[in-house]
Design a protein around this motif. Structure first.
Motif, mmCIF file in Angstrom:
data_model
loop_
_atom_site.group_PDB
_atom_site.id
_atom_site.type_symbol
_atom_site.label_atom_id
_atom_site.label_comp_id
_atom_site.label_asym_id
_atom_site.label_seq_id
_atom_site.Cartn_x
_atom_site.Cartn_y
_atom_site.Cartn_z
ATOM 1 N N UNK A 125 0.529 -1.287 -0.160
ATOM 2 C CA UNK A 125 0.330 -0.212 -0.225
ATOM 3 C C UNK A 125 1.012 1.466 0.324
ATOM 4 N N UNK A 126 2.367 0.934 0.723
ATOM 5 C CA UNK A 126 2.606 2.252 0.938
ATOM 6 C C UNK A 126 3.490 3.204 -0.217
ATOM 7 N N UNK A 163 -1.254 5.901 4.673
ATOM 8 C CA UNK A 163 -1.924 4.499 5.493
ATOM 9 C C UNK A 163 -1.076 3.301 5.647
ATOM 10 N N UNK A 164 -0.614 3.277 4.367
ATOM 11 C CA UNK A 164 0.602 1.967 4.316
ATOM 12 C C UNK A 164 1.826 2.292 5.138
ATOM 13 N N UNK A 165 2.807 3.421 6.115
ATOM 14 C CA UNK A 165 3.437 3.230 6.339
ATOM 15 C C UNK A 165 3.022 3.066 7.533
ATOM 16 N N UNK A 180 6.638 5.986 10.802
ATOM 17 C CA UNK A 180 6.295 6.149 11.255
ATOM 18 C C UNK A 180 6.661 7.908 10.621
ATOM 19 N N UNK A 181 7.761 8.171 10.585
ATOM 20 C CA UNK A 181 8.815 9.229 9.957
ATOM 21 C C UNK A 181 7.632 9.668 8.415
ATOM 22 N N UNK A 182 7.855 8.347 7.557
ATOM 23 C CA UNK A 182 7.516 8.810 6.780
ATOM 24 C C UNK A 182 6.091 8.241 5.782
ATOM 25 N N UNK A 183 5.308 8.160 7.041
ATOM 26 C CA UNK A 183 4.319 7.991 6.769
ATOM 27 C C UNK A 183 3.719 9.656 7.262
ATOM 28 N N UNK A 184 4.325 10.352 7.955
ATOM 29 C CA UNK A 184 4.276 11.991 8.128
ATOM 30 C C UNK A 184 4.577 12.515 7.214
#
Length: 194
Positions: free
Chosen positions: A47-48, A58-60, A80-84
């Motif tokens: 997903x990421x 969402x994926x991260x 979490x850093x990539x999601x942000x």
């Protein structure tokens, strides 16, 4: 089996626009709930890797939770850093007013991961407070999502609390499950039985 098949259909949806990837979340939640952590990690990474900011966030976020449950805290922090980092893309992908801002759809996943990361060592007291706060919010909500998605989240949080040797937090979270539905019994696969 039928429910999982439907969740896999939603996971595979290649929607256009800012919500691309959002409908993958329920399958990721199910896999995490059932302790299928490697499968959840692989699915979250797929997903990421999609092109939309929503999918990346969402994926991260779920990748981070899977990594944390697999005992890979540093990798979970990086996820979490990539999601942000994907969040600003949500602002440009969809320009709708107020409640339609797509950030509100992904923020609960990030808040959950933040609490879990804190519980795993960043700031244990803050993690317990955050996860208890999320649980209280779920338990007080009159919405159907509190019963459906909320119970699944609570089961995952209980499993993590137990994994991190936080039995008091696990009991607190189990009490929130009972508040939502006193007759509900988490499945054995969730690791959240009383």
């Amino acid at each position: 089996e039928r429910a999982e098949a439907l969740l896999r259909e939603a996971y595979a949806l290649d929607t256009r626009g800012a919500l691309n990837g959002y409908y993958a979340a329920p399958l990721l939640e199910l896999l995490l709930r059932e302790g299928r952590l490697t499968e959840a990690l692989d699915a979250a990474r797929r997903v990421a890797a999609r092109s939309s900011a929503m999918a990346q966030a969402v994926g991260a976020a779920f990748e981070g939770e899977a990594l944390l449950r697999l005992g890979k805290r540093d990798e979970a922090l990086a996820a979490r850093e990539r999601a942000g980092q994907a969040l600003p893309g949500l602002d440009t992908a969809m320009k709708l007013p107020g409640a339609y801002n797509p950030r509100w759809r992904v923020q609960p996943y990030l808040d959950s991961l933040d609490g879990m990361l804190d519980l795993a060592g960043r700031d244990v007291a803050a993690g317990e407070k955050a996860l208890t706060g999320i649980a209280d919010h779920i338990a007080a909500s009159p919405h159907l999502d509190a019963w459906a998605e909320g119970l699944i989240w609570l089961e995952r949080a209980v499993a993590l609390a137990r994994q991190l040797n936080r039995p008091a937090l696990a009991e607190t979270l189990l009490a929130r499950i009972a508040r939502i539905d006193p007759t509900y019994k988490p499945p054995v696969s969730s690791g959240a039985q009383p």
